[in-house]
Scaffold this motif. Structure first.
Motif, mmCIF file in Angstrom:
data_model
loop_
_atom_site.group_PDB
_atom_site.id
_atom_site.type_symbol
_atom_site.label_atom_id
_atom_site.label_comp_id
_atom_site.label_asym_id
_atom_site.label_seq_id
_atom_site.Cartn_x
_atom_site.Cartn_y
_atom_site.Cartn_z
ATOM 1 N N CYS A 136 25.639 -2.094 25.154
ATOM 2 C CA CYS A 136 26.640 -3.130 24.907
ATOM 3 C C CYS A 136 26.906 -3.178 23.406
ATOM 4 C CB CYS A 136 26.190 -4.486 25.424
ATOM 5 S SG CYS A 136 24.731 -5.145 24.604
ATOM 6 N N GLU A 137 28.073 -3.688 23.054
ATOM 7 C CA GLU A 137 28.430 -3.782 21.644
ATOM 8 C C GLU A 137 27.535 -4.803 20.947
ATOM 9 O OE1 GLU A 137 32.366 -4.533 18.799
ATOM 10 O OE2 GLU A 137 32.580 -4.375 20.984
ATOM 11 N N VAL A 138 27.065 -4.474 19.768
ATOM 12 C CA VAL A 138 26.168 -5.378 19.034
ATOM 13 C C VAL A 138 26.962 -6.494 18.360
ATOM 14 C CG1 VAL A 138 24.442 -3.594 18.618
ATOM 15 C CG2 VAL A 138 26.261 -3.943 16.943
ATOM 16 N N ASP A 139 26.338 -7.657 18.236
ATOM 17 C CA ASP A 139 26.974 -8.789 17.567
ATOM 18 C C ASP A 139 27.063 -8.564 16.061
ATOM 19 O OD1 ASP A 139 27.376 -10.307 19.875
ATOM 20 O OD2 ASP A 139 25.340 -11.096 19.801
ATOM 21 N N LYS A 140 25.998 -8.003 15.505
ATOM 22 C CA LYS A 140 25.943 -7.770 14.070
ATOM 23 C C LYS A 140 26.042 -6.273 13.797
ATOM 24 C CE LYS A 140 25.281 -12.110 13.024
ATOM 25 N NZ LYS A 140 26.317 -12.904 12.330
ATOM 26 N N ASN A 141 27.162 -5.851 13.243
ATOM 27 C CA ASN A 141 27.373 -4.441 12.953
ATOM 28 C C ASN A 141 26.371 -3.955 11.908
ATOM 29 O OD1 ASN A 141 28.745 -1.971 11.692
ATOM 30 N ND2 ASN A 141 30.147 -2.478 13.371
ATOM 31 N N PRO A 142 25.792 -2.756 12.084
ATOM 32 C CA PRO A 142 24.807 -2.253 11.111
ATOM 33 C C PRO A 142 25.362 -2.107 9.700
ATOM 34 C CG PRO A 142 25.441 -0.548 12.699
ATOM 35 C CD PRO A 142 25.957 -1.838 13.231
ATOM 36 N N PHE A 143 26.693 -2.024 9.557
ATOM 37 C CA PHE A 143 27.274 -1.984 8.224
ATOM 38 C C PHE A 143 27.115 -3.317 7.494
ATOM 39 C CE2 PHE A 143 29.704 1.708 9.824
ATOM 40 C CZ PHE A 143 29.431 2.595 8.790
ATOM 41 N N LEU A 170 35.681 -2.803 11.265
ATOM 42 C CA LEU A 170 34.524 -1.924 11.455
ATOM 43 C C LEU A 170 34.586 -1.200 12.800
ATOM 44 C CD1 LEU A 170 31.716 -4.327 10.206
ATOM 45 C CD2 LEU A 170 32.608 -2.322 9.000
ATOM 46 N N VAL A 171 34.083 0.018 12.814
ATOM 47 C CA VAL A 171 33.966 0.768 14.064
ATOM 48 C C VAL A 171 32.894 0.096 14.916
ATOM 49 C CG1 VAL A 171 33.345 2.983 15.092
ATOM 50 C CG2 VAL A 171 34.634 2.919 12.950
ATOM 51 N N PRO A 172 33.148 -0.169 16.206
ATOM 52 C CA PRO A 172 32.149 -0.835 17.044
ATOM 53 C C PRO A 172 30.823 -0.073 17.089
ATOM 54 C CG PRO A 172 34.275 -0.757 18.155
ATOM 55 C CD PRO A 172 34.397 0.113 16.934
ATOM 56 N N ALA A 173 29.736 -0.811 17.062
ATOM 57 C CA ALA A 173 28.396 -0.224 17.185
ATOM 58 C C ALA A 173 27.765 -0.753 18.464
ATOM 59 C CB ALA A 173 27.539 -0.585 15.977
ATOM 60 N N TYR A 174 26.887 0.030 19.052
ATOM 61 C CA TYR A 174 26.309 -0.325 20.348
ATOM 62 C C TYR A 174 24.788 -0.212 20.307
ATOM 63 C CZ TYR A 174 31.109 0.279 21.932
ATOM 64 O OH TYR A 174 32.466 0.166 22.086
ATOM 65 N N SER A 175 24.141 -0.957 21.204
ATOM 66 C CA SER A 175 22.690 -0.853 21.355
ATOM 67 C C SER A 175 22.346 -0.763 22.837
ATOM 68 C CB SER A 175 21.984 -2.069 20.740
ATOM 69 O OG SER A 175 22.311 -3.247 21.456
ATOM 70 N N LEU A 176 21.173 -0.247 23.129
ATOM 71 C CA LEU A 176 20.692 -0.225 24.505
ATOM 72 C C LEU A 176 20.523 -1.669 24.967
ATOM 73 C CD1 LEU A 176 17.865 2.476 24.253
ATOM 74 C CD2 LEU A 176 20.226 2.817 24.970
ATOM 75 N N ASN A 177 20.991 -1.997 26.166
ATOM 76 C CA ASN A 177 20.809 -3.371 26.653
ATOM 77 C C ASN A 177 19.669 -3.489 27.663
ATOM 78 O OD1 ASN A 177 21.865 -2.315 29.003
ATOM 79 N ND2 ASN A 177 23.669 -3.626 29.061
#
Length: 228
Positions: A136-143, A170-177
């Motif tokens: 899922c898309e992360v709330d806080k972008n790693p940038f 920002l380009v969307p970032a994702y994490s394992l949910n």
């Protein structure tokens, strides 16, 4: 028509420091684990559903909701330090039945649906990947993330030329949910992991990606379904 034989494994140990007894804690009209069993048994791609647990009560509840519980997990695989992959490998070798594909479904993701599972399996089948994981898309972008150094100054986690940008650019970032892991059985047995260089992904919405770890997560899930 799916020609592969697919086993869904739901790991549910009794110990939980964040929320004691969470796997059979009522969320709405059914226990937390019941949501995942319901999704798994309704998914068209799955042949069999089993729960791996060390707890007789979780086993009883799991059977009531339609899952198989062919064994009780040994205590050494029910501790805080036991890994999920070891639990899954134990399940595969203990039941001693050949399956082409393993789907890991954690009971702490109650809003993952049968349709999510089938769609993720479709990605797996069409991609030819060793595994598919839900994200899922992360709330806080790693940038927008920083390391704090010993002198309290900040260092950007990701180096960028211009840190004064709009978040929406920002380009969307994702994490394992943590909701769905689909993996080739032979690959899992030989390499003992769920993620590979050729792993593909299935994107889930934020609501469907809720992962219940503690009381706050559980209360939020209750709020989502309107359960007071």
């Amino acid at each position: 028509m799916n020609s592969k034989k697919v086993l869904a494994i739901i790991p549910a140990r009794s110990g939980s420091k964040g929320l004691p007894g969470k796997n059979i804690k009522l969320l709405g009209e059914k226990p937390l684990i019941g949501w995942t069993i319901d999704a798994a048994t309704k998914a068209k791609c799955i042949n069999d559903v089993i729960v791996s647990t060390d707890c007789p009560e979780i086993a009883r509840v799991s059977k009531k909701y339609g899952a198989g519980v062919p064994f009780l997990r040994p205590k050494n695989l029910a501790s805080d330090t036991a890994s999920t992959v070891d639990t899954v490998l134990h399940s595969i070798t203990t039941i001693n039945v050949n399956y082409d594909v393993i789907i890991l479904l954690q009971p702490t993701s109650p809003f993952r649906t049968a349709d999510d599972i089938d769609r993720a399996f479709s990605v797996y089948s069409k991609s030819g990947a060793s595994s598919v994981v839900s994200i899922c898309e992360v709330d806080k972008n790693p940038f927008l993330s920083f390391w704090k150094k010993e002198d309290n100054t900040l260092e950007a986690v990701l180096n960028i030329d211009n840190q004064y940008f709009r978040r929406q650019d920002l380009v969307p970032a994702y994490s394992l949910n943590g909701a769905i892991y689909i993996v080739d059985t032979k690959k899992l047995l030989s390499e003992k992991k769920f993620l590979y260089e050729d792993s593909s992904s299935y994107i889930m919405e934020k609501k469907s990606s809720i992962d219940i770890d503690d009381e706050i997560d559980f209360k939020f899930a209750q709020f989502i379904i309107g359960d007071k």
